[in-house]
Motif scaffolding. Structure first.
Motif, PDB file in Angstrom:
ATOM      1  N   LEU A   1       0.822  -1.210   0.000  1.00  0.00           N
ATOM      2  CA  LEU A   1       0.000   0.000   0.000  1.00  0.00           C
ATOM      3  C   LEU A   1       0.856   1.260   0.000  1.00  0.00           C
ATOM      4  CD1 LEU A   1      -2.784  -1.139   2.468  1.00  0.00           C
ATOM      5  CD2 LEU A   1      -2.975  -0.882  -0.015  1.00  0.00           C
ATOM      6  N   SER A   2       1.937   1.241   0.739  1.00  0.00           N
ATOM      7  CA  SER A   2       2.860   2.374   0.762  1.00  0.00           C
ATOM      8  C   SER A   2       3.461   2.596  -0.621  1.00  0.00           C
ATOM      9  CB  SER A   2       3.954   2.132   1.799  1.00  0.00           C
ATOM     10  OG  SER A   2       4.877   3.186   1.802  1.00  0.00           O
ATOM     11  N   ASN A   3       3.818   1.503  -1.275  1.00  0.00           N
ATOM     12  CA  ASN A   3       4.380   1.597  -2.617  1.00  0.00           C
ATOM     13  C   ASN A   3       3.356   2.174  -3.596  1.00  0.00           C
ATOM     14  OD1 ASN A   3       6.707   1.051  -4.305  1.00  0.00           O
ATOM     15  ND2 ASN A   3       5.433  -0.479  -5.304  1.00  0.00           N
ATOM     16  N   ALA A   4       2.102   1.720  -3.509  1.00  0.00           N
ATOM     17  CA  ALA A   4       1.054   2.239  -4.385  1.00  0.00           C
ATOM     18  C   ALA A   4       0.874   3.743  -4.172  1.00  0.00           C
ATOM     19  CB  ALA A   4      -0.262   1.506  -4.135  1.00  0.00           C
ATOM     20  N   LEU A   5       0.932   4.177  -2.929  1.00  0.00           N
ATOM     21  CA  LEU A   5       0.804   5.604  -2.628  1.00  0.00           C
ATOM     22  C   LEU A   5       1.975   6.397  -3.193  1.00  0.00           C
ATOM     23  CD1 LEU A   5      -0.920   7.710  -1.174  1.00  0.00           C
ATOM     24  CD2 LEU A   5       0.383   7.210   0.897  1.00  0.00           C
ATOM     25  N   ARG A   6       3.190   5.894  -2.998  1.00  0.00           N
ATOM     26  CA  ARG A   6       4.387   6.563  -3.512  1.00  0.00           C
ATOM     27  C   ARG A   6       4.343   6.646  -5.034  1.00  0.00           C
ATOM     28  NH1 ARG A   6       8.024   3.524  -1.286  1.00  0.00           N
ATOM     29  NH2 ARG A   6       8.268   4.883   0.492  1.00  0.00           N
TER      30      ARG A   6
ATOM     31  N   LYS B   1       1.210   0.594 -14.066  1.00  0.00           N
ATOM     32  CA  LYS B   1       1.238  -0.871 -14.020  1.00  0.00           C
ATOM     33  C   LYS B   1       1.832  -1.358 -12.705  1.00  0.00           C
ATOM     34  CE  LYS B   1       1.433  -1.387 -18.999  1.00  0.00           C
ATOM     35  NZ  LYS B   1       2.289  -1.599 -20.168  1.00  0.00           N
ATOM     36  N   ALA B   2       2.906  -0.725 -12.276  1.00  0.00           N
ATOM     37  CA  ALA B   2       3.527  -1.097 -11.006  1.00  0.00           C
ATOM     38  C   ALA B   2       2.571  -0.826  -9.849  1.00  0.00           C
ATOM     39  CB  ALA B   2       4.838  -0.331 -10.808  1.00  0.00           C
ATOM     40  N   GLN B   3       1.841   0.271  -9.925  1.00  0.00           N
ATOM     41  CA  GLN B   3       0.880   0.608  -8.884  1.00  0.00           C
ATOM     42  C   GLN B   3      -0.244  -0.439  -8.829  1.00  0.00           C
ATOM     43  OE1 GLN B   3      -1.700   4.091  -9.454  1.00  0.00           O
ATOM     44  NE2 GLN B   3      -1.008   4.824  -7.432  1.00  0.00           N
ATOM     45  N   ALA B   4      -0.701  -0.872  -9.993  1.00  0.00           N
ATOM     46  CA  ALA B   4      -1.746  -1.899 -10.033  1.00  0.00           C
ATOM     47  C   ALA B   4      -1.236  -3.202  -9.420  1.00  0.00           C
ATOM     48  CB  ALA B   4      -2.213  -2.121 -11.471  1.00  0.00           C
ATOM     49  N   ASP B   5       0.017  -3.547  -9.701  1.00  0.00           N
ATOM     50  CA  ASP B   5       0.605  -4.754  -9.111  1.00  0.00           C
ATOM     51  C   ASP B   5       0.701  -4.625  -7.592  1.00  0.00           C
ATOM     52  OD1 ASP B   5       0.848  -5.982 -11.581  1.00  0.00           O
ATOM     53  OD2 ASP B   5       2.975  -5.477 -11.813  1.00  0.00           O
ATOM     54  N   SER B   6       1.059  -3.440  -7.111  1.00  0.00           N
ATOM     55  CA  SER B   6       1.150  -3.226  -5.667  1.00  0.00           C
ATOM     56  C   SER B   6      -0.223  -3.346  -5.013  1.00  0.00           C
ATOM     57  CB  SER B   6       1.760  -1.851  -5.358  1.00  0.00           C
ATOM     58  OG  SER B   6       3.125  -1.841  -5.697  1.00  0.00           O
ATOM     59  N   ARG B   7      -1.226  -2.788  -5.652  1.00  0.00           N
ATOM     60  CA  ARG B   7      -2.587  -2.897  -5.122  1.00  0.00           C
ATOM     61  C   ARG B   7      -3.041  -4.350  -5.096  1.00  0.00           C
ATOM     62  NH1 ARG B   7      -4.839   2.163  -8.550  1.00  0.00           N
ATOM     63  NH2 ARG B   7      -4.397   3.800  -7.030  1.00  0.00           N
ATOM     64  N   LYS B   8      -2.718  -5.087  -6.171  1.00  0.00           N
ATOM     65  CA  LYS B   8      -3.082  -6.502  -6.226  1.00  0.00           C
ATOM     66  C   LYS B   8      -2.391  -7.281  -5.101  1.00  0.00           C
ATOM     67  CE  LYS B   8      -3.077 -10.538  -9.216  1.00  0.00           C
ATOM     68  NZ  LYS B   8      -2.697 -11.090 -10.525  1.00  0.00           N
ATOM     69  N   GLY B   9      -1.113  -7.008  -4.884  1.00  0.00           N
ATOM     70  CA  GLY B   9      -0.392  -7.665  -3.800  1.00  0.00           C
ATOM     71  C   GLY B   9      -1.023  -7.378  -2.454  1.00  0.00           C
TER      72      GLY B   9
ATOM     73  N   TYR C   1       4.844   9.566  -8.293  1.00  0.00           N
ATOM     74  CA  TYR C   1       5.702   9.378  -9.466  1.00  0.00           C
ATOM     75  C   TYR C   1       4.899   9.481 -10.764  1.00  0.00           C
ATOM     76  CZ  TYR C   1       9.090   7.508  -6.084  1.00  0.00           C
ATOM     77  OH  TYR C   1       9.950   7.327  -5.038  1.00  0.00           O
ATOM     78  N   ILE C   2       3.680   8.974 -10.745  1.00  0.00           N
ATOM     79  CA  ILE C   2       2.804   9.083 -11.918  1.00  0.00           C
ATOM     80  C   ILE C   2       2.526  10.550 -12.215  1.00  0.00           C
ATOM     81  CG2 ILE C   2       0.448   8.665 -12.744  1.00  0.00           C
ATOM     82  CD1 ILE C   2       0.624   5.980 -11.086  1.00  0.00           C
ATOM     83  N   GLN C   3       2.201  11.308 -11.180  1.00  0.00           N
ATOM     84  CA  GLN C   3       1.929  12.738 -11.370  1.00  0.00           C
ATOM     85  C   GLN C   3       3.153  13.471 -11.893  1.00  0.00           C
ATOM     86  OE1 GLN C   3       0.236  14.208  -7.695  1.00  0.00           O
ATOM     87  NE2 GLN C   3      -1.449  12.744  -7.790  1.00  0.00           N
ATOM     88  N   ASP C   4       4.337  13.129 -11.390  1.00  0.00           N
ATOM     89  CA  ASP C   4       5.572  13.739 -11.888  1.00  0.00           C
ATOM     90  C   ASP C   4       5.758  13.449 -13.371  1.00  0.00           C
ATOM     91  OD1 ASP C   4       6.153  14.691  -9.349  1.00  0.00           O
ATOM     92  OD2 ASP C   4       7.669  13.142  -8.925  1.00  0.00           O
ATOM     93  N   ALA C   5       5.550  12.187 -13.754  1.00  0.00           N
ATOM     94  CA  ALA C   5       5.720  11.800 -15.153  1.00  0.00           C
ATOM     95  C   ALA C   5       4.691  12.503 -16.036  1.00  0.00           C
ATOM     96  CB  ALA C   5       5.602  10.287 -15.302  1.00  0.00           C
ATOM     97  N   GLU C   6       3.465  12.629 -15.545  1.00  0.00           N
ATOM     98  CA  GLU C   6       2.433  13.324 -16.311  1.00  0.00           C
ATOM     99  C   GLU C   6       2.769  14.791 -16.492  1.00  0.00           C
ATOM    100  OE1 GLU C   6      -1.109  12.307 -14.144  1.00  0.00           O
ATOM    101  OE2 GLU C   6      -1.495  10.560 -15.433  1.00  0.00           O
ATOM    102  N   ARG C   7       3.285  15.429 -15.437  1.00  0.00           N
ATOM    103  CA  ARG C   7       3.690  16.841 -15.556  1.00  0.00           C
ATOM    104  C   ARG C   7       4.798  17.015 -16.586  1.00  0.00           C
ATOM    105  NH1 ARG C   7       2.377  17.036 -10.079  1.00  0.00           N
ATOM    106  NH2 ARG C   7       4.426  16.331  -9.391  1.00  0.00           N
ATOM    107  N   ALA C   8       5.638  15.991 -16.737  1.00  0.00           N
ATOM    108  CA  ALA C   8       6.729  16.036 -17.709  1.00  0.00           C
ATOM    109  C   ALA C   8       6.286  15.518 -19.082  1.00  0.00           C
ATOM    110  CB  ALA C   8       7.907  15.206 -17.210  1.00  0.00           C
ATOM    111  N   ASN C   9       4.992  15.220 -19.207  1.00  0.00           N
ATOM    112  CA  ASN C   9       4.436  14.684 -20.451  1.00  0.00           C
ATOM    113  C   ASN C   9       5.140  13.408 -20.905  1.00  0.00           C
ATOM    114  OD1 ASN C   9       2.420  16.700 -20.847  1.00  0.00           O
ATOM    115  ND2 ASN C   9       4.049  18.106 -21.454  1.00  0.00           N
ATOM    116  N   ASP C  10       5.535  12.580 -19.953  1.00  0.00           N
ATOM    117  CA  ASP C  10       6.207  11.317 -20.251  1.00  0.00           C
ATOM    118  C   ASP C  10       5.226  10.177 -20.005  1.00  0.00           C
ATOM    119  OD1 ASP C  10       7.850   9.118 -20.519  1.00  0.00           O
ATOM    120  OD2 ASP C  10       9.557  10.096 -19.551  1.00  0.00           O
TER     121      ASP C  10
END
Length: 78
Positions: A28-33, A55-63, A37-46
């Motif tokens: 859960l901590s990883n999903a939050l973190r 995808k990593a966040q979805a895996d963390s939530r699944k775990g 990172y997703i927001q940072d990448a979106e701000r950079a248009n990456d």
């Protein structure tokens, strides 16, 4: 470092249920973190990096969900 006996001698917590609790919290901590990172990448248009983090966040939530299910079963909550 590996051992054939259960760990926890230092903390006094030799409990596999505690290990599951730690695992769920870490997921859960990883999903939050990763949300940051997703927001940072979106701000950079990456979008490539943002998609990777999603995808990593979805895996963390699944775990976390799998871990919570095991805990419920082991602790008698259904």
């Amino acid at each position: 470092m590996t051992s054939e006996t259960e760990t926890g001698g230092v903390t006094g917590t030799q409990d596999k249920d505690y290990n599951l609790i730690w695992y769920v919290e870490a997921c859960l901590s990883n999903a939050l973190r990763l949300e940051s990172y997703i927001q940072d990448a979106e701000r950079a248009n990456d979008t490539e990096v943002a998609d990777l983090f999603r995808k990593a966040q979805a895996d963390s939530r699944k775990g976390a969900e799998l871990g919570k299910g095991l805990l419920r079963a082991r602790l008698g909550g259904g």
